[in-house]
Enzyme design. Structure first.
Site: not given
Length: 578
Positions: A287, A250
Site C-alpha cells: 500500500e 501497510d
C-alpha cells in the site's frame, strides 16, 4: 533475547497465568543477544499454561517481543505455541499468483456476528460462489483491547486472542486452501500501536523520526540489522508456519529507510527465495501513496520487485466520475479524460500537479515493463469507507446503476480487482472507525482527535461516531440477511456475472496495459473501456444514449431492472459486432 544496551537480562517463568514468576539470569552473547545457559531445575516446557517473559536491568517483566501467543493480552506474559501439523490438509496446494486474481478484503471482527476466524470459515462458500480467488484479512496481530481495525498491533508475531489466536488462523488458512482460496494477510511494519509496545525497553527498535501514527521503526540507524531481521522473521513466518500466500504491506511510504538496499527490496528478495524453496507462489503487495512504479518494477530493472501495489488513483478516478464528489483528494479527479488516463496508464498523478498535496506528485509507469495486473483496483476498501466521517458505504448515496458501473470498470479492467466485504450486494451497514482502548485517557484522545479532524472539514462534531462506543463497532458488522433481499440480490447477481465473464473470456483477463483502451463522448454522455473486441459502455446520466458501436450485449444493468422501474445509470457489456 536481543537487548544490546542491557546490563542484565533475566528469564521469568510461571507455571500458569496467575502463578508467581521465578527469575533466571541470562548470559550475554555476541551482537547484543542474551541466552539462558542451563534450564532451570525441574523446568518442564510442555504444559499449555506455561507463561514466560523477560526482565531487562531489573525492570518489570515484559512479554517476549517475538511472542507467538499472548493469552492474557499484550501486557501479559507470553505463552509457547507451535502449529499442530495435523491441522493441515493442503499438501497439494501450490498457491497462485495474486496478479489478475479476484481479491476480497475483510475485517474479521465485523465480517460475522461472532467476529472470529472460525466463524468466518462458515462464510467462505459465499466467496467461492462469488468467484473470489484470495481472501485478504485486515491485520490480525495482537493489540490491546477486544476490537479495532488492527493497525494498532504491537505483537507482530502473535495472533489476536479475540479472533481465536494462532491455532484458529491455521484452521482458517487450511479451510481457505481446501476451497481453492488463497490467503493475503495485512501486516504493519511502519509503526506500532499506542498501547502495549514494550519493544523500546529491549532495544533500539524505534528511531527518532516520526510518522503520522507515531515513532518510525529503526530501519537504517545503529543496530538496525537486527530490527530488519525482526521484521523479516515475522513476514517469512506467516508463509512457512501458517501457509499464508501473500502479505499486504501497510503504508510503505511511511517506512523511513535510506539504505542502499531498501527494506522492501530485502523482503521481496527473501520472499522470492522462499517461494522457490517451498515450490509455491508467494507474493508481497504494497500500500503506497507515492505513485512510484519502482515498487513493482523488477529488481533487474532497478525496482524493489514486489508483486503488486494498491492504486488509489484508480479508485479516485472511478469514484469521482460516478459519484460527482470533488472534496479533498478527489479534487483533481472525476473527468472522463482523467478516467481514460488512469485506465490506460495506471496513475493519474504521474508527475502532474496535485492540488490536494499542493505539489507535483508521482512518476509514469513504464507500461512495457510493468503489467497492469501489478495494480490492485477497487471501488472501495476499508480506508475509502471507514475514513469517511460516518463510515458510509457507496450504497448509501449511489443508486444500483452507479454501483454497477463502478463494479464493471474494476472487474473487467486489466488490473487486479479487489472487493471490500459486503460490496458485492451493496451492504447498507456502515464500516466505521472503531477502537477499544482500555486506557480511558487514550480512548478520549482518540475520539477527540477523530471529531476535531472532521470538524476542520465542515462536519458537525456530534455527527462523527465515537470510536470507543461499542455501538460504533456493532453497527459495522455485516447483515447477512441482506443478500436475500431483491435489490441486494440483483446487485450480487451482477457481480457474480461480471466475475464469471472475466474468467471465461481471455481478452478480459489479459494482464497487459496494451489490452485496454478508452473512448468517451462527454457531450453525448457515454464512456467506454475497451478490452479487445469487448466494450464496457458506461452511461453515467439518467437519459439513455444510442450505442456508439453495434454490440452483441452480454450484460447490462438495465436488463436486471424490474419491469416498470427506471434503470437510472446504466452499464452495458458486449462484444463489438463485425
Amino acid at each position: 533475547m536481543w537487548a544490546p544496551a542491557a546490563e542484565s537480562v533475566s528469564l521469568a517463568l510461571a507455571t500458569g497465568p496467575d502463578s508467581p514468576t521465578s527469575l533466571h539470569p541470562m548470559s550475554r552473547r555476541d551482537g547484543g543477544w542474551w541466552q539462558l545457559d542451563t534450564a532451570p531445575e525441574g523446568f518442564d516446557p510442555t504444559p499449555a499454561d506455561l507463561r514466560y517473559g523477560f526482565s531487562v536491568d531489573g525492570s518489570d517483566v515484559r512479554p517476549d517481543p517475538r511472542s507467538v501467543r499472548q493469552p492474557e493480552g499484550v501486557h501479559g506474559l507470553s505463552a509457547l505455541f507451535t502449529v499442530d501439523e495435523s491441522v493441515w490438509t493442503d499438501s497439494r496446494w501450490t498457491g497462485r499468483d495474486v496478479r489478475g486474481a479476484i481479491v476480497y478484503e475483510l475485517h474479521l471482527g465485523t465480517f460475522t456476528p461472532d467476529g472470529t476466524l472460525d466463524s468466518a470459515v462458515a462464510r467462505l462458500d459465499h466467496l467461492v460462489e462469488l468467484g473470489v480467488d484470495f481472501v485478504e484479512l485486515m491485520p490480525v496481530n495482537a493489540f490491546n483491547g477486544t476490537h479495532n481495525w488492527g493497525y494498532d498491533g504491537v505483537g507482530w508475531y502473535a495472533v489476536q486472542e479475540s479472533y481465536g489466536g494462532p491455532a484458529a488462523l491455521a484452521r482458517f488458512v487450511d479451510a481457505c486452501h481446501a476451497r481453492g482460496l488463497g490467503v493475503v494477510l495485512d501486516v504493519v511494519y511502519n509503526h506500532l500501536g499506542p498501547s502495549g509496545n514494550h519493544l523500546p525497553e529491549f532495544g533500539p527498535y524505534l528511531s527518532a523520526g516520526t510518522t503520522s501514527w507515531g515513532s518510525s521503526v529503526n530501519l537504517d540507524g545503529p543496530d538496525s540489522d537486527e530490527v530488519r531481521a525482526f521484521i523479516a522473521g515475522t513476514a517469512l513466518r506467516w508463509f512457512t508456519e501458517f501457509h499464508v500466500d501473500a502479505l499486504r504491506l501497510d503504508a510503505v511510504h511511511a517506512l523511513r529507510d535510506e539504505r542502499a538496499v531498501h527494506i522492501l527490496e530485502e523482503l521481496a528478495a527473501a520472499t522470492d527465495s522462499l517461494s522457490a524453496e517451498l515450490g509455491r507462489s508467494l507474493s508481497l503487495i504494497a500500500e503506497s501513496d507515492l505513485n512510484d512504479p519502482r515498487l513493482v518494477l523488477s529488481r533487474a530493472d532497478g525496482g524493489h520487485g514486489l508483486a503488486a501495489q494498491w492504486d488509489d488513483d484508480i479508485h479516485h478516478a472511478i469514484h469521482a466520475f460516478v459519484s460527482g464528489e470533488r472534496q479533498g483528494y478527489y479534487g483533481d479527479f472525476g473527468s472522463p479524460g482523467c478516467l481514460a488516463k488512469v485506465l490506460t496508464g495506471g496513475f493519474f498523478h504521474d508527475g502532474t500537479y496535485s492540488s490536494f498535496r499542493r505539489r507535483h506528485h508521482g512518476r509514469p509507469i513504464p507500461t512495457d515493463l510493468v503489467p497492469a495486473s501489478a495494480l490492485l483496483a477497487f471501488t472501495c476498501n476499508h480506508d475509502q469507507v471507514g475514513n469517511r466521517a460516518v463510515g458510509d458505504r457507496p450504497s448509501e448515496y449511489l443508486d444500483g446503476g452507479q454501483l454497477a458501473i463502478k463494479a464493471a470498470l474494476v472487474l473487467l479492467s486489466p488490473f487486479t480487482p479487489m472487493l471490500f466485504m459486503g460490496e458485492e450486494w451493496g451492504a447498507r451497514t456502515p464500516f466505521r472507525y472503531f477502537t477499544s482502548h482500555p486506557e480511558p485517557e487514550l480512548g478520549r484522545a482518540t475520539a477527540e482527535g477523530r471529531r476535531s479532524e472532521f470538524a476542520e472539514h465542515g462536519w458537525d462534531r456530534d455527527d462523527v461516531p465515537d470510536p470507543q462506543d461499542p455501538e460504533t463497532f456493532e453497527r459495522s458488522k455485516l447483515d447477512w440477511s441482506e443478500p436475500a433481499r431483491p435489490d441486494h440480490a440483483r446487485l450480487l447477481g451482477f457481480y457474480r456475472s461480471l466475475i464469471a465473464l472475466r474468467k471465461a473470456e481471455p481478452a478480459l483477463h489479459d494482464p497487459s496495459f496494451a489490452s485496454v483502451g478508452a473512448e468517451f463522448d462527454e457531450e453525448a454522455g457515454w464512456f467506454a473501456m475497451r478490452r479487445g473486441d469487448w466494450w464496457v459502455l458506461v452511461v453515467p446520466g439518467e437519459t439513455p444514449v444510442p450505442l456508439p458501436r453495434p454490440l452483441d450485449v452480454r450484460l447490462s444493468w438495465e436488463s436486471l431492472t424490474p419491469e416498470g422501474d427506471s434503470p437510472g445509470h446504466n452499464v452495458i457489456v458486449g462484444v463489438e459486432k463485425t
